[in-house]
Motif scaffolding. Structure first.
Motif, PDB file in Angstrom:
ATOM      1  N   MET A  53     -37.377  55.857  25.815  1.00 39.37           N
ATOM      2  CA  MET A  53     -38.097  57.073  25.436  1.00 39.37           C
ATOM      3  C   MET A  53     -38.265  57.165  23.963  1.00 39.37           C
ATOM      4  O   MET A  53     -39.331  57.367  23.452  1.00 39.37           O
ATOM      5  CB  MET A  53     -37.163  58.312  25.914  1.00 39.37           C
ATOM      6  CG  MET A  53     -37.911  59.886  25.538  1.00 39.37           C
ATOM      7  SD  MET A  53     -39.516  60.020  25.776  1.00 39.37           S
ATOM      8  CE  MET A  53     -39.609  60.433  27.570  1.00 39.37           C
ATOM      9  N   THR A  54     -36.980  56.751  23.168  1.00 42.78           N
ATOM     10  CA  THR A  54     -37.122  56.772  21.626  1.00 42.78           C
ATOM     11  C   THR A  54     -36.998  55.563  21.017  1.00 42.78           C
ATOM     12  O   THR A  54     -36.879  55.334  20.073  1.00 42.78           O
ATOM     13  CB  THR A  54     -36.132  57.674  21.160  1.00 42.78           C
ATOM     14  OG1 THR A  54     -34.620  57.283  21.780  1.00 42.78           O
ATOM     15  CG2 THR A  54     -35.875  58.952  21.646  1.00 42.78           C
ATOM     16  N   GLY A  55     -36.685  54.384  21.905  1.00 39.91           N
ATOM     17  CA  GLY A  55     -36.689  52.993  21.474  1.00 39.91           C
ATOM     18  C   GLY A  55     -35.074  52.818  21.382  1.00 39.91           C
ATOM     19  O   GLY A  55     -34.605  51.740  20.832  1.00 39.91           O
ATOM     20  N   HIS A  56     -34.096  53.651  21.452  1.00 42.35           N
ATOM     21  CA  HIS A  56     -32.744  53.465  21.524  1.00 42.35           C
ATOM     22  C   HIS A  56     -32.213  52.635  22.548  1.00 42.35           C
ATOM     23  O   HIS A  56     -32.590  52.649  23.688  1.00 42.35           O
ATOM     24  CB  HIS A  56     -31.998  55.082  21.780  1.00 42.35           C
ATOM     25  CG  HIS A  56     -30.677  54.891  21.296  1.00 42.35           C
ATOM     26  ND1 HIS A  56     -29.787  54.440  21.734  1.00 42.35           N
ATOM     27  CD2 HIS A  56     -30.131  56.075  20.480  1.00 42.35           C
ATOM     28  CE1 HIS A  56     -28.397  54.651  21.003  1.00 42.35           C
ATOM     29  NE2 HIS A  56     -28.918  55.808  20.555  1.00 42.35           N
ATOM     30  N   GLU A  57     -31.655  51.559  22.161  1.00 42.31           N
ATOM     31  CA  GLU A  57     -31.225  50.506  22.947  1.00 42.31           C
ATOM     32  C   GLU A  57     -30.181  50.993  24.092  1.00 42.31           C
ATOM     33  O   GLU A  57     -30.210  50.334  25.050  1.00 42.31           O
ATOM     34  CB  GLU A  57     -30.324  49.399  22.215  1.00 42.31           C
ATOM     35  CG  GLU A  57     -31.322  48.570  21.108  1.00 42.31           C
ATOM     36  CD  GLU A  57     -32.424  47.959  21.985  1.00 42.31           C
ATOM     37  OE1 GLU A  57     -32.275  47.538  23.010  1.00 42.31           O
ATOM     38  OE2 GLU A  57     -33.569  47.787  21.500  1.00 42.31           O
ATOM     39  N   ALA A  58     -29.345  51.870  23.771  1.00 44.53           N
ATOM     40  CA  ALA A  58     -28.237  52.436  24.859  1.00 44.53           C
ATOM     41  C   ALA A  58     -29.018  52.845  26.002  1.00 44.53           C
ATOM     42  O   ALA A  58     -28.851  52.931  27.190  1.00 44.53           O
ATOM     43  CB  ALA A  58     -27.181  53.276  24.247  1.00 44.53           C
ATOM     44  N   HIS A  59     -30.321  53.736  25.463  1.00 44.78           N
ATOM     45  CA  HIS A  59     -31.101  54.268  26.641  1.00 44.78           C
ATOM     46  C   HIS A  59     -31.744  53.073  27.329  1.00 44.78           C
ATOM     47  O   HIS A  59     -31.945  53.334  28.668  1.00 44.78           O
ATOM     48  CB  HIS A  59     -32.254  55.131  25.833  1.00 44.78           C
ATOM     49  CG  HIS A  59     -32.020  56.255  25.225  1.00 44.78           C
ATOM     50  ND1 HIS A  59     -32.811  57.157  24.562  1.00 44.78           N
ATOM     51  CD2 HIS A  59     -30.571  56.717  24.880  1.00 44.78           C
ATOM     52  CE1 HIS A  59     -32.104  57.858  23.801  1.00 44.78           C
ATOM     53  NE2 HIS A  59     -31.088  57.943  23.973  1.00 44.78           N
ATOM     54  N   GLY A  72     -21.172  58.551  18.423  1.00 44.32           N
ATOM     55  CA  GLY A  72     -21.927  57.859  17.145  1.00 44.32           C
ATOM     56  C   GLY A  72     -22.849  58.944  16.799  1.00 44.32           C
ATOM     57  O   GLY A  72     -23.693  58.431  15.880  1.00 44.32           O
ATOM     58  N   GLY A  73     -22.921  60.020  17.283  1.00 47.39           N
ATOM     59  CA  GLY A  73     -23.982  60.818  16.824  1.00 47.39           C
ATOM     60  C   GLY A  73     -23.762  61.879  16.033  1.00 47.39           C
ATOM     61  O   GLY A  73     -24.512  63.338  16.117  1.00 47.39           O
ATOM     62  N   ILE A 130     -22.464  53.204  19.690  1.00 47.89           N
ATOM     63  CA  ILE A 130     -22.337  52.800  18.237  1.00 47.89           C
ATOM     64  C   ILE A 130     -23.335  53.057  17.393  1.00 47.89           C
ATOM     65  O   ILE A 130     -23.172  53.858  16.674  1.00 47.89           O
ATOM     66  CB  ILE A 130     -22.244  51.299  18.654  1.00 47.89           C
ATOM     67  CG1 ILE A 130     -21.131  50.738  19.162  1.00 47.89           C
ATOM     68  CG2 ILE A 130     -22.298  50.371  17.128  1.00 47.89           C
ATOM     69  CD1 ILE A 130     -20.687  49.475  19.535  1.00 47.89           C
ATOM     70  N   ASP A 131     -24.580  52.554  17.917  1.00 52.64           N
ATOM     71  CA  ASP A 131     -25.913  53.172  16.996  1.00 52.64           C
ATOM     72  C   ASP A 131     -27.231  52.755  17.847  1.00 52.64           C
ATOM     73  O   ASP A 131     -26.835  52.112  19.024  1.00 52.64           O
ATOM     74  CB  ASP A 131     -25.964  52.448  15.618  1.00 52.64           C
ATOM     75  CG  ASP A 131     -25.806  50.988  15.789  1.00 52.64           C
ATOM     76  OD1 ASP A 131     -26.521  50.189  16.643  1.00 52.64           O
ATOM     77  OD2 ASP A 131     -25.040  50.111  15.007  1.00 52.64           O
ATOM     78  N   MET A 132     -28.131  53.177  17.407  1.00 47.53           N
ATOM     79  CA  MET A 132     -29.597  53.048  18.106  1.00 47.53           C
ATOM     80  C   MET A 132     -29.747  51.567  18.229  1.00 47.53           C
ATOM     81  O   MET A 132     -30.588  51.403  19.380  1.00 47.53           O
ATOM     82  CB  MET A 132     -30.673  53.757  17.400  1.00 47.53           C
ATOM     83  CG  MET A 132     -30.465  55.379  17.137  1.00 47.53           C
ATOM     84  SD  MET A 132     -31.858  55.975  16.482  1.00 47.53           S
ATOM     85  CE  MET A 132     -33.207  55.856  17.828  1.00 47.53           C
ATOM     86  N   ALA A 133     -29.287  50.656  17.558  1.00 46.56           N
ATOM     87  CA  ALA A 133     -29.888  49.239  17.714  1.00 46.56           C
ATOM     88  C   ALA A 133     -28.954  48.400  18.568  1.00 46.56           C
ATOM     89  O   ALA A 133     -29.197  47.465  18.769  1.00 46.56           O
ATOM     90  CB  ALA A 133     -29.745  48.602  16.391  1.00 46.56           C
TER      91      ALA A 133
END
Length: 237
Positions: A120-126, A45-46, A86-89
């Motif tokens: 770290m960045t707020g990315h949900e997968a993180h 997704g990147g 998928i995406d950051m959310a």
């Protein structure tokens, strides 16, 4: 800095491990320690440039980039969890927990390196992989093992958050900032390991080329020179 023993990195996307722990991994490998890296997704997704790197090709592209990066660092044990990016959310499927739990049980790491609950960045997968690594520790971790969360320092944030601002990497409220005296790991990379880390992160060409070109070599090297982790959890016993 304390020795980290056997290291297991638990990350969401190709390049997470390199940005945040390349120096630590390479140092441990050189010292003869076991280093295992797990990546939850192939980063499909990147895409940062649909014309040059179409989304349909991103999984293949980023797989090759990560494999090259780990080869540069000397890390020979890597596991793909093959979860969807998928995406950051969007969080990762909860089924990924069992894969992380199995790795912690199998590897028996002394140190698990991952994101904090902030991602770290707020990315949900993180955030997903952070939660899984932290949950697995008391269930199957070895006594005395630690989960360490990636963080930044006030000095790093003051110097480099303005550099990153135009790229929208950090969502509001991130990155985490931890005073040096509260860190479990504070590692200023020596020149040889820093050079290795820069080579390894530049292997993730589809993700970093534009940023590297925009900020310039001198800034890039300086911002890569510190790796910092705070204590997330420790298993007693």
């Amino acid at each position: 800095m304390d020795e980290l023993g056997t290291i297991l990195g638990v990350w969401a996307h190709p390049d997470d491990e390199t940005y945040l722990s390349a120096g630590l991994m390479a140092r441990a490998v050189r010292a003869g320690s076991r280093v295992v890296c797990a990546t939850a997704t192939r980063g499909e997704g990147g895409s940062t440039d649909e014309e040059r790197w179409p989304s349909a090709e991103m999984g293949r592209v980023r797989t090759a980039e990560l494999e090259r990066s780990l080869e540069i660092l000397g890390v020979g044990e890597h596991h793909w969890l093959d979860l969807p990016d998928i995406d950051m959310a969007t969080p990762l499927p909860e089924a990924g927990y069992e894969a992380v739990r199995s790795l912690v049980d199998e590897v028996r790491p002394d140190t698990i390196l991952t994101f904090g609950p902030d991602g770290m960045t707020g990315h949900e997968a993180h955030k997903s992989v952070s939660a899984w690594a932290t949950r697995a520790l008391p269930e199957v971790g070895r006594p005395g093992a630690r989960v360490l969360y990636a963080t930044t320092t006030p000095e790093w944030a003051a110097a480099f958050l303005p550099v990153w601002a135009p790229f929208g990497v950090f969502l509001p409220g991130t990155p985490p900032i931890t005073p040096r005296e509260e860190l479990e790991v504070w590692f200023e990379l020596p020149e040889d390991l820093l050079a290795l880390k820069v080579r390894a992160i530049l292997a993730h060409e589809s993700q970093v080329e534009a940023i590297f070109r925009a900020v310039g070599e001198e800034v890039w090297w300086r911002q890569m020179s510190l790796e910092a982790f705070r204590l997330g959890a420790r298993r007693d016993g």
